[in-house]
Design a protein around this motif. Structure first.
Motif, PDB file in Angstrom:
ATOM      1  N   THR A 110      -7.359   2.541  -1.885  1.00 16.94           N
ATOM      2  CA  THR A 110      -6.073   2.405  -2.570  1.00 16.94           C
ATOM      3  C   THR A 110      -6.198   1.436  -3.742  1.00 16.94           C
ATOM      4  OG1 THR A 110      -4.823   2.858  -0.563  1.00 16.94           O
ATOM      5  CG2 THR A 110      -3.684   1.679  -2.310  1.00 16.94           C
ATOM      6  N   GLY A 111      -5.648   1.850  -4.881  1.00 18.47           N
ATOM      7  CA  GLY A 111      -5.683   1.018  -6.073  1.00 18.47           C
ATOM      8  C   GLY A 111      -6.844   1.295  -7.004  1.00 18.47           C
ATOM      9  N   SER A 115      -9.667   3.735  -9.229  1.00 14.37           N
ATOM     10  CA  SER A 115      -9.544   4.739 -10.286  1.00 14.37           C
ATOM     11  C   SER A 115     -10.627   5.793 -10.143  1.00 14.37           C
ATOM     12  CB  SER A 115      -9.667   4.083 -11.663  1.00 14.37           C
ATOM     13  OG  SER A 115      -8.630   3.159 -11.902  1.00 14.37           O
ATOM     14  N   LYS A 162      -3.230   6.208  -4.752  1.00 13.52           N
ATOM     15  CA  LYS A 162      -2.525   5.981  -3.493  1.00 13.52           C
ATOM     16  C   LYS A 162      -3.003   6.998  -2.463  1.00 13.52           C
ATOM     17  CE  LYS A 162       1.648   4.768  -6.124  1.00 13.52           C
ATOM     18  NZ  LYS A 162       3.082   5.099  -6.332  1.00 13.52           N
ATOM     19  N   ARG A 219       0.427   6.496 -14.147  1.00 14.22           N
ATOM     20  CA  ARG A 219      -0.842   6.239 -13.439  1.00 14.22           C
ATOM     21  C   ARG A 219      -1.942   7.204 -13.881  1.00 14.22           C
ATOM     22  NH1 ARG A 219      -1.237   6.997  -8.087  1.00 14.22           N
ATOM     23  NH2 ARG A 219       0.355   8.651  -8.028  1.00 14.22           N
ATOM     24  N   ASN A 234      -5.488   6.339 -12.214  1.00 12.78           N
ATOM     25  CA  ASN A 234      -5.511   4.906 -11.911  1.00 12.78           C
ATOM     26  C   ASN A 234      -4.524   4.588 -10.793  1.00 12.78           C
ATOM     27  OD1 ASN A 234      -7.307   4.532 -14.094  1.00 12.78           O
ATOM     28  ND2 ASN A 234      -5.611   4.226 -15.529  1.00 12.78           N
ATOM     29  N   SER A 235      -4.690   3.429 -10.206  1.00 16.45           N
ATOM     30  CA  SER A 235      -3.786   2.969  -9.138  1.00 16.45           C
ATOM     31  C   SER A 235      -3.583   4.046  -8.082  1.00 16.45           C
ATOM     32  CB  SER A 235      -2.436   2.557  -9.740  1.00 16.45           C
ATOM     33  OG  SER A 235      -2.600   1.549 -10.704  1.00 16.45           O
TER      34      SER A 235
END
Length: 126
Positions: A14-15, A17, A87, A67, A84-85
């Motif tokens: 998680t988080g 890229s 989840k 994102r 990116n970011s």
């Protein structure tokens, strides 16, 4: 014969890229809108992002806005999805698709795309 090949998927936390790539051959790539879709296990394939043939208009599914970024390089017959970011809910097989017809309108509808790749798996662990 048209070939659409995605790459760049993987297992991330998680988080993190990832950057997905898609190379198209057998069509005049620069003339067509391109899209990314995804399909999570047990769910229908859903729209993620698309870019028009000029690269001047981009549309995104609401949950990825801010994102994800879609881009294209016509010299390389390629379209990209910078994610990116990430989840856990982004976990899915991601598909690249070529628009069925030349159009000024960027569609979110699956039936407006007729050449698809085999997909690349993206798994986001919590």
């Amino acid at each position: 014969q048209v070939h659409v090949v995605e790459s760049g998927g993987g297992l991330v936390q998680t988080g993190a890229s990832l950057r997905l790539s898609c190379v198209v051959s057998g069509r005049t790539f620069s003339a067509y809108n391109m899209a990314w879709f995804r399909q999570a296990r047990g769910k229908e394939r859903e729209f993620v992002a698309a870019i028009n043939w000029r690269g001047t208009n981009r549309v995104y599914e609401d949950s990825v806005k801010g994102r994800f970024t879609v881009s294209r390089d016509d010299a390389k017959n390629s379209v990209y999805l910078q994610m990116n970011s990430l989840k856990p809910e982004d976990t899915a097989v991601y598909y690249c698709a070529v628009a069925r017809n030349r159009s000024p309108v960027v569609s979110r509808e699956r039936d407006q795309y007729n050449d698809w790749g085999q997909g690349t798996q993206v798994t986001v662990s919590s």
